[in-house]
Enzyme design. Structure first.
Site, PDB file in Angstrom:
ATOM      1  N   GLY A 670       0.807  -1.211   0.000  1.00  8.70           N
ATOM      2  CA  GLY A 670       0.000   0.000   0.000  1.00  8.70           C
ATOM      3  C   GLY A 670       0.836   1.255   0.000  1.00  8.70           C
ATOM      4  CB  SER A1002      -5.746   5.223   3.271  1.00  7.65           C
ATOM      5  OG  SER A1002      -5.808   5.888   4.504  1.00  7.65           O
ATOM      6  CB  THR A1003      -5.318   6.823  -2.579  1.00  7.31           C
ATOM      7  OG1 THR A1003      -4.127   7.523  -2.215  1.00  7.31           O
ATOM      8  CG2 THR A1003      -6.480   7.789  -2.623  1.00  7.31           C
ATOM      9  CB  CYS A1004      -1.281   4.004  -0.017  1.00  5.96           C
ATOM     10  SG  CYS A1004      -1.731   4.206   1.715  1.00  5.96           S
ATOM     11  CG  PHE A1005      -3.562   0.699   2.791  1.00  5.31           C
ATOM     12  CD1 PHE A1005      -2.818  -0.455   2.725  1.00  5.31           C
ATOM     13  CD2 PHE A1005      -3.068   1.766   3.538  1.00  5.31           C
ATOM     14  CE1 PHE A1005      -1.621  -0.564   3.408  1.00  5.31           C
ATOM     15  CE2 PHE A1005      -1.867   1.666   4.206  1.00  5.31           C
ATOM     16  CZ  PHE A1005      -1.130   0.498   4.147  1.00  5.31           C
TER      17      PHE A1005
END
Length: 1036
Positions: A670, A1002-1005
């Site tokens: 992520g 949370s765009t990373c996840f």
């Protein structure tokens, strides 16, 4: 006693025998001496006689030179007998010339029959002797034809002939008279063809310097006699063998030139004329090589040639080429293809209804009206041409057309260095190709595909000729469509209507598929392989044109009878036909199946490189530390040195703040996704000036002024690696590229059929409109004041780039041969060196392509090459070769289809007490489905995943999977899920009303953090506000 007498007797006999031998040897020597003396006396006598005769001949021609024409015919006859008696070509060449001149001069004397040499034929006593003498004289004249050829070749094989009109007339007349006198016997016709007609461009020089000689040729009907003589295969082969390649080509050029002057003979002897040219070209073709070797020589028309080449003829090649151009000139094409061109295409009284066409965003505004106008215009002219069948393939008409197609196809494969000129000539007439297609549609019982597939399996001469017709049609049509711009194809519909292109592409698609799937291509050699490449090339030009701007309906290119599962099984078994299908026509496979195949290729490579977690081993992990304030700089410094395999492997990112303190959290893909997205977001920001946006739709391409950055090429290579890594890991990034740049990423710009002008609208539609208006400008092009320079905006200042507009490389040099505004076919070569801005502007078509190529290639070639190098270090070129430019964009940025909420819901993971039946979750899905517009749903997807487009294969392939978590506090107070928070979320128990808080992500996840709202209206209001303001962590 007896022994002594016997011994003396033997001695006596020996002496007697020796005496006899001596007497016999003496007699032999005397006889030999007499013979030698006789031979010497005879030789000396003969020499004396020859000397006396030659002296007498010299005295005869030397005395009273001015009045030589007044000598009596009888005296000329007698001196000729003496000269012919002792004639030696080496010694008596000059005397023989004087004799011939004397005979010719005697015929010019008026009113003195006794002086006329031919008057001796009327004498009863001398008739037979005179006939024998004139035959001997004519025969010796024929022996001198070879010397005449050398004289003619030396005088004419140059750009400007050195022979005067009188000299050329005399030489040609002298060469022709024996042929006429012998009533055009085969022997003399053969000699004349070999020694005179093979002189480079002699017919052109005759037409220029002494046109009355051409009238003599016409009066004797020599062109017909030449064609009929050479129509016998053995004699044609004999003549070709006597001539090496260059001279055979010169003979061919002279015959073609004569044919262009004799319409009647050409029409009457079309079959023989075509047959002769095919035989001569086929002979040359045997020695044409595809590449340089120790056994080949360079020929300016034939290319690499494995026969000896007479380099002394090179200066005459331009004139020879002009002669050959008559073969594909309009005049001769109209005569040869008269059966095809004479057919009238049926008129259609009803206007065709416009079929529903999918429209790309780039052309959505004008497409509807464009198609409507185009179909209304073309449908009122004629019917759509489709395979109907009904014409017997063994009919005389079909065989004639097939032979002509074989001729032009042989010409294309033999005259390799002027191939583009030939194609341009064949495509000059707008109605030739559609009428040839109509002719093809009528062949066979049913027409179309079945007939030509049957021909592939029949190794008969008839089948080969039919396939040659198809091959010629494909080569010419491909050339035509390649050089037409969008206005000429879609609006003016030159040659073909759009619906006909749909029909033709369907035929080609099926034909190529059958050739591959039936195993014909696997073992194809020679003509079959050439046919495949020809048909496939025409198919791919149409497909790429359709990808750029649609003319075919949905699913037109797919093969319904091909099951993807069967194809994948054969690929796993390394079946050749499946590999060839993927290599040549991947578009017959549905796009999603190709994406799945791409993902499988990536997975297999990861397994091969040990990049996949297994029970026995873990992949190598590369750890990097990144400062958020210097994310691009740190990422560049730490990743650019990594090896290729390390870049493809697992990379873990640890962020540190400005104080050097590590941020909390563990990267399980992520954080790396967030890092990758942020890097790509920064490098593709036009403000950084690594990339620019196109005018209009604002799509990205490398900035021409990016060189202001230090190490800008290394930066572009790094960008290519990051982009490749995103595609490799299946991370969709919202980076819209310009279509022309995607084509370069796929390597399409290396194709000889690639057109810079066709791609120019994707860069600057206004510039494209201005350039194409030059093409249609009716006035004097010099009035426009065009120069080979371009004004560029550099750091807010306009700078003129002079002398920088130059040609593409020879690797894919021009095929932009088209008609200029004067109506003449023109060859425009873009392989010229750089030109100063003040030099005369080249022909308008060349100028247009030079400018387009400069804007899209020359300006950014270093940046593009660096980015492609980095991209291909991660993504193998053969992996993405199965995608078109729009499909590659979808592979990078996700599907442009509407979001499938059911698929998203099916693959959503819930945390913090949320579940699928939770009222907030039910509200959420209902709001997305019923209250939000498609644009708002796209904004929602971008809010939670950083990309507004769904993954190509659906949300099952979204990594990490989309998840929703119930939160009670703001992000800066959030410590994660606890037992209490999970229970409160599950039972909808709130510590306090969250109405003032916004949803965050949370765009990373790919995680949506959603407060436990009490009302649906509050959820709708807050969610709409959050996605419209693009809030992230900072506004929670």
């Amino acid at each position: 006693m007896f022994s002594a007498s016997q011994s003396s007797r033997a001695q006596f006999l020996d002496k007697a025998r020796q005496a006899r031998e001596e007497r016999r040897e003496l007699k032999e020597r005397e006889r030999a001496a007499l013979q030698l003396q006789a031979l010497v006396r005879r030789f000396l006598c003969r020499c004396r006689l020859q000397r006396d005769i030659r002296k007498e001949v010299d005295d005869f021609f030397g005395t009273n030179e001015s009045g030589s024409s007044k000598r009596s015919a009888l005296s000329v006859f007698r001196i000729a007998r003496k000269l012919l008696f002792v004639f030696n070509p080496k010694e008596d060449k000059e005397r023989f010339e004087k004799l011939c001149r004397c005979i010719l001069n005697s015929m010019d004397v008026e009113n003195e029959p006794k002086v006329w040499y031919v008057s001796l034929a009327l004498s009863k006593d001398l008739t037979l002797l005179w006939i024998k003498q004139i035959k001997d004289i004519l025969w010796f004249c024929c022996e001198f034809l070879k010397q005449l050829k050398i004289l003619l070749t030396n005088g004419l094989a140059r750009s400007r002939p050195s022979l005067s009109k009188g000299s050329l007339t005399a030489i040609f007349s002298l060469a022709l008279r024996p042929v006429v006198a012998a009533q055009f016997s085969d022997n003399l016709l053969r000699s004349f063809l070999i020694h005179i007609m093979s002189v480079p461009a002699i017919m052109t020089h005759l037409a220029t310097l002494t046109p009355e000689r051409l009238a003599v040729i016409e009066s004797h009907d020599l062109f017909r006699k030449f064609i009929l003589f050479l129509s016998r295969e053995a004699q044609c082969r004999d003549v070709c063998v006597c001539l090496e390649g260059s001279h055979t080509l010169c003979l061919l050029g002279n015959l073609v030139f004569l044919g262009s002057l004799n319409d009647q003979v050409l029409e009457e002897e079309t079959a023989h004329f075509v047959g002769v040219l095919i035989h001569m070209l086929s002979y040359c073709q045997k020695y044409v090589s595809q590449k340089k070797s120790n056994l080949t020589h360079w020929h300016p028309v034939l290319g690499w040639f494995s026969q000896t080449v007479d380099y002394g003829l090179n200066e005459s090649m331009p004139l020879l080429t002009k002669q050959l151009q008559h073969l594909w000139g309009v005049h001769m094409i109209r005569i040869l293809f008269s059966d095809v061109l004479s057919k009238k295409l049926l008129e259609n009284q009803e206007i065709a209804q416009l079929p529903a066409q999918p429209v790309s965003p780039q052309n959505s505004l004008p497409m509807k009206n464009l198609f409507k106008r185009a179909f209304q215009k073309s449908a009122s002219v004629r019917n759509i041409l489709k395979p109907v069948g009904g014409k017997r393939v063994d009919s005389a008409e079909v065989q004639k057309v097939c032979s002509i197609c074989v001729l032009y196809q042989t010409t294309l494969t033999t005259l390799t260095q002027i191939r583009l000129q030939i194609l341009t000539g064949l495509t000059y007439l707008d109605d030739l190709l559609p009428k040839l297609w109509a002719f093809i549609c009528e062949l066979g019982p049913q027409g179309g595909l079945k007939l030509f597939l049957e021909c592939l399996n029949n190794d008969t001469e008839e089948s080969k000729r039919l396939l040659a017709m198809l091959m010629l049609f494909c080569d010419c049509s491909r050339h035509l469509i390649t050089i037409l711009d969008d206005i000429e194809v879609y609006e003016e519909q030159i040659s073909f209507k759009l619906e006909e292109l749909v029909t033709i592409s369907s035929f080609l698609n099926s034909f190529v598929f059958k050739m591959i799937w039936d195993g014909i291509v696997e073992n194809a050699r020679g003509e079959t392989l050439e046919l495949f490449h020809s048909v496939h090339g025409w198919l791919m030009v149409l497909y790429e044109r359709d990808c750029r701007r649609r003319f075919a309906p949905d699913e037109h290119w797919l093969r319904k009878d091909l099951k993807p599962s069967v194809l994948f099984q054969e690929l796993d078994k390394d079946k050749k036909r499946a590999q060839l299908l993927l290599q040549y026509i991947p578009h017959v496979i549905p796009h999603k199946n190709r994406v799945l195949l791409f993902r499988n290729m990536v997975t297999k490579e990861k397994e091969k490189l040990g990049l996949v977690e297994t029970s026995s081993a873990s992949p190598h992990v590369t750890h990097i530390t990144i400062r958020r304030s210097r994310m691009l700089e740190d990422g560049y410094e730490q990743l650019r040195q990594l090896s290729q395999n390390a870049m493809k492997g697992v990379i873990r990112v640890k962020f540190v703040n400005d104080l050097g303190v590590d941020e909390a959290g563990i990267d399980q893909d992520g954080v790396f996704k967030e890092f990758l997205e942020e890097i790509i977001k920064k490098v593709f920001d036009p403000a950084l000036n690594l990339f620019k946006t196109t005018s209009g739709d604002e799509r990205l391409y490398p900035s021409p002024t990016s060189y202001i950055h230090e190490n800008y090429l290394q930066l572009f290579e790094f960008v290519g690696k990051m982009l490749g890594k995103a595609v490799y890991e299946g991370i969709v990034v919202d980076v819209p590229f310009a279509s022309f740049f995607l084509s370069q990423l796929l390597g399409h710009h290396h194709s000889v059929f690639y057109s810079s002008v066709d791609e120019l609208p994707s860069l600057d539609s206004e510039f494209y409109k201005n350039l194409t208006s030059i093409k249609r400008y009716d006035g004097d092009i010099s009035d426009l004041g065009l120069t080979l320079s371009y004004d560029e905006d550099v750091m807010g200042q306009s700078r003129a780039l002079e002398g920088k507009v130059q040609s593409p490389s020879r690797q894919y040099q021009s095929l932009w041969d088209w008609r200029d505004m004067s109506g003449l076919a023109r060859k425009v070569s873009l392989a010229a060196p750089s030109l100063p801005a003040t030099c005369p502007v080249p022909p308008r078509i060349s100028y247009i392509h030079l400018m387009a190529h400069f804007r899209m290639h020359t300006q950014i070639k270093n940046q593009t090459a660096a980015l492609i190098s980095g991209f291909r270090s991660i993504i193998k070129p053969e992996w993405i070769r199965m995608f078109s430019a729009p499909e590659l964009q979808r592979l990078i940025s996700g599907d442009n289809a509407e979001i499938d909420l059911e698929d998203l819901k099916k693959h959503t993971v819930y945390y913090g007490g949320f579940h699928g039946s939770h009222r907030v979750i039910i509200w959420l899905w209902d709001i997305l489905a019923n209250d939000f517009s498609p644009e708002e749903r796209a904004m929602f997807l971008k809010f939670v995943t950083s990309c507004s487009r769904p993954p190509l294969l659906g949300f099952a392939y979204l990594k990490p999977p989309f998840s929703i978590r119930c939160v009670e506090v703001s992000d800066d107070q959030d410590t994660g899920d606890t037992l209490g928070s999970v229970l409160r979320g599950f039972f909808t128990i709130r510590k306090k009303e969250p109405g003032g808080r916004l949803p965050t992500s949370s765009t990373c996840f790919n995680l949506l953090k959603l407060p436990n709202y009490s009302k649906k209206s509050i959820l709708r209001e807050k969610l709409r506000y959050a996605i419209s303001m693009n809030t992230g962590f900072e506004l929670s």
